[in-house]
Design a protein around this motif. Structure first.
Motif, mmCIF file in Angstrom:
data_model
loop_
_atom_site.group_PDB
_atom_site.id
_atom_site.type_symbol
_atom_site.label_atom_id
_atom_site.label_comp_id
_atom_site.label_asym_id
_atom_site.label_seq_id
_atom_site.Cartn_x
_atom_site.Cartn_y
_atom_site.Cartn_z
ATOM 1 N N ILE A 53 0.796 23.091 -4.090
ATOM 2 C CA ILE A 53 -0.126 22.599 -5.123
ATOM 3 C C ILE A 53 -1.564 22.939 -4.740
ATOM 4 N N THR A 54 -2.444 22.896 -5.731
ATOM 5 C CA THR A 54 -3.856 23.216 -5.483
ATOM 6 C C THR A 54 -4.582 21.999 -4.896
ATOM 7 N N VAL A 55 -5.753 22.270 -4.350
ATOM 8 C CA VAL A 55 -6.586 21.186 -3.814
ATOM 9 C C VAL A 55 -6.941 20.207 -4.927
ATOM 10 N N ALA A 56 -7.245 20.752 -6.120
ATOM 11 C CA ALA A 56 -7.617 19.909 -7.257
ATOM 12 C C ALA A 56 -6.475 18.983 -7.650
ATOM 13 N N GLU A 57 -5.237 19.489 -7.633
ATOM 14 C CA GLU A 57 -4.074 18.668 -7.983
ATOM 15 C C GLU A 57 -3.862 17.562 -6.948
ATOM 16 N N ALA A 58 -4.005 17.914 -5.671
ATOM 17 C CA ALA A 58 -3.857 16.908 -4.619
ATOM 18 C C ALA A 58 -4.931 15.831 -4.750
ATOM 19 N N HIS A 59 -6.151 16.254 -5.108
ATOM 20 C CA HIS A 59 -7.255 15.301 -5.275
ATOM 21 C C HIS A 59 -6.956 14.333 -6.409
ATOM 22 N N GLU A 60 -6.442 14.834 -7.517
ATOM 23 C CA GLU A 60 -6.114 13.978 -8.660
ATOM 24 C C GLU A 60 -5.069 12.929 -8.271
ATOM 25 N N MET A 61 -4.100 13.343 -7.455
ATOM 26 C CA MET A 61 -3.063 12.400 -7.007
ATOM 27 C C MET A 61 -3.654 11.278 -6.150
ATOM 28 N N THR A 62 -4.537 11.662 -5.241
ATOM 29 C CA THR A 62 -5.141 10.645 -4.361
ATOM 30 C C THR A 62 -6.047 9.698 -5.142
ATOM 31 N N ILE A 119 0.842 -1.208 0.000
ATOM 32 C CA ILE A 119 0.000 0.000 0.000
ATOM 33 C C ILE A 119 0.873 1.253 0.000
ATOM 34 N N VAL A 120 1.887 1.277 0.871
ATOM 35 C CA VAL A 120 2.795 2.423 0.952
ATOM 36 C C VAL A 120 3.520 2.619 -0.376
ATOM 37 N N ASP A 121 4.012 1.535 -0.955
ATOM 38 C CA ASP A 121 4.745 1.616 -2.226
ATOM 39 C C ASP A 121 3.851 2.140 -3.352
ATOM 40 N N MET A 122 2.596 1.689 -3.388
ATOM 41 C CA MET A 122 1.682 2.156 -4.440
ATOM 42 C C MET A 122 1.382 3.644 -4.299
ATOM 43 N N ILE A 123 1.201 4.097 -3.056
ATOM 44 C CA ILE A 123 0.925 5.526 -2.841
ATOM 45 C C ILE A 123 2.130 6.369 -3.250
ATOM 46 N N GLN A 124 3.321 5.951 -2.838
ATOM 47 C CA GLN A 124 4.523 6.724 -3.127
ATOM 48 C C GLN A 124 4.953 6.633 -4.584
ATOM 49 N N SER A 125 4.371 5.682 -5.327
ATOM 50 C CA SER A 125 4.683 5.598 -6.762
ATOM 51 C C SER A 125 3.978 6.694 -7.560
ATOM 52 N N VAL A 126 2.985 7.358 -6.945
ATOM 53 C CA VAL A 126 2.270 8.453 -7.613
ATOM 54 C C VAL A 126 3.085 9.733 -7.484
ATOM 55 N N GLY A 133 -15.267 -8.096 6.359
ATOM 56 C CA GLY A 133 -15.807 -9.165 5.528
ATOM 57 C C GLY A 133 -14.844 -9.446 4.390
ATOM 58 N N HIS A 134 -15.351 -9.462 3.171
ATOM 59 C CA HIS A 134 -14.485 -9.727 2.025
ATOM 60 C C HIS A 134 -13.797 -8.471 1.513
ATOM 61 N N SER A 135 -14.109 -7.290 2.081
ATOM 62 C CA SER A 135 -13.478 -6.047 1.659
ATOM 63 C C SER A 135 -12.429 -5.603 2.669
ATOM 64 N N VAL A 136 -11.696 -4.551 2.295
ATOM 65 C CA VAL A 136 -10.619 -4.025 3.125
ATOM 66 C C VAL A 136 -10.858 -2.537 3.357
ATOM 67 N N ILE A 137 -10.535 -2.071 4.561
ATOM 68 C CA ILE A 137 -10.633 -0.644 4.888
ATOM 69 C C ILE A 137 -9.217 -0.118 5.127
ATOM 70 N N ILE A 138 -8.872 0.971 4.453
ATOM 71 C CA ILE A 138 -7.525 1.551 4.545
ATOM 72 C C ILE A 138 -7.642 3.033 4.883
ATOM 73 N N ASP A 139 -6.943 3.450 5.928
ATOM 74 C CA ASP A 139 -6.934 4.849 6.371
ATOM 75 C C ASP A 139 -5.481 5.280 6.475
ATOM 76 N N VAL A 140 -5.091 6.356 5.790
ATOM 77 C CA VAL A 140 -3.675 6.730 5.746
ATOM 78 C C VAL A 140 -3.506 8.236 5.582
ATOM 79 N N HIS A 141 -2.417 8.774 6.111
ATOM 80 C CA HIS A 141 -2.062 10.181 5.954
ATOM 81 C C HIS A 141 -0.901 10.276 4.965
ATOM 82 N N VAL A 142 -0.987 11.229 4.028
ATOM 83 C CA VAL A 142 0.043 11.391 3.005
ATOM 84 C C VAL A 142 0.457 12.858 2.931
#
Length: 290
Positions: free
Chosen positions: A253-262, A216-223, A238-247
């Motif tokens: 940068i603008t809010v829109a740019e940060a949103h696109e990255m996430t 998960i960390v590697d995928m986020i930092q690859s952006v 259940g069969h799904s996963v919940i992920i909560d993270v600070h980046v």
């Protein structure tokens, strides 16, 4: 749901046939095997009810969804398996003691042996189909129910050995049946404990494995533009996963740019862990430009 319903129909038929073959064929092992199939039928109904509940949409009272009901169902199935294992062990030990005391154990007929062979084939097919569907949709409770099918097939193998030994080798080998039952019960214990352990970990909010969290960390930092990752929290629902993270991102940068990255990071994670993954990425500005 469909594969579980088909399994329930199969278990209904097998339960009736096994009990009938046990009575007609004078085989206590086959009657016990029929009771084992009845426990599979109960397991099927548990899965049907809980999977129906867990698939419900999120609501005001369950904003993360109802996935934990599926985990609870997995635990219920594992406890049923454990109960079956205990019963098989008790019956097996009781028959061995009776044999050691010189008591005669009933000698079965060929119809019981034929039924054991039919049961092994039918339950293995049901296991393969159910485990395939469970893994395909990422449902642990369906996989758990598949193992219940296989435990019944293993039970029938024990019945086949005991019945076949009694018929082909003579009455002095009737004790093979309870010995096989005891061995089968140990296998069922192992399966049940493994399943219940996984379910309890999920109910106690255990995190994903370290290797999965590193992914998960590697995928986020690859952006491009996403920096330090911290305060990562993960859990199953259940069969799904919940992920909560600070980046951390560049403060310029603008809010829109940060949103696109996430959004890009969320897509990478969803492609890896499934489209039902619930991802919460909290953006923080870095103290200096990245």
């Amino acid at each position: 749901m469909r594969i579980t319903l088909w399994g329930a129909v199969g278990n209904c038929i097998l339960t009736a046939l096994k009990v009938a073959a046990g009575i007609v064929g004078n085989s206590a092992a086959m009657i016990a095997d029929g009771v084992h199939s009845l426990s599979d039928l109960i397991s099927d109904f548990v899965v049907i009810v809980f999977v129906h509940i867990s698939s419900a949409e999120r609501d005001e009272g369950h904003k993360y969804g109802h996935g934990k009901f599926e985990t609870l169902a997995t635990l219920a199935v594992s406890l049923i398996l454990l109960g079956v294992g205990i019963k098989l062990m008790q019956d097996g030990i009781s028959d061995i003691i009776r044999f050691a005391r010189g008591e005669d154990l009933p000698s079965p007929d060929m119809i019981a042996l034929y039924m054991a062979l039919v049961s092994i084939a039918a339950k293995e097919v049901m296991y393969q189909l159910t485990v395939h569907v469970g893994k395909k949709v990422g449902s642990q409770v369906v996989v758990a129910n598949a193992w219940h099918h296989r435990s019944d097939a293993i039970s029938s193998v024990g019945s086949m050995i005991g019945i076949g030994g009694a018929i082909l080798l003579g009455r002095q080998w009737v004790v093979l049946d309870p010995i096989a039952s005891c061995i089968i019960s140990l296998v069922i214990f192992f399966i049940a404990v493994k399943m219940s352990g996984t379910a309890l970990n999920e109910l106690l909010e255990a995190s994903l494995s370290k290797s999965e969290e590193k992914e998960i960390v590697d995928m986020i930092q690859s952006v491009q533009g996403l920096g330090d990752v911290h305060n990562l929290k993960t859990r199953h629902n259940g069969h799904s996963v919940i992920i909560d993270v600070h980046v951390v991102v560049c403060p310029d940068i603008t809010v829109a740019e940060a949103h696109e990255m996430t959004v890009e990071a969320e897509k990478l994670i969803s492609d890896r862990f499934g489209q039902d993954t619930q991802i919460f990425i909290h953006i923080e500005p870095s103290e200096s430009s990245l």
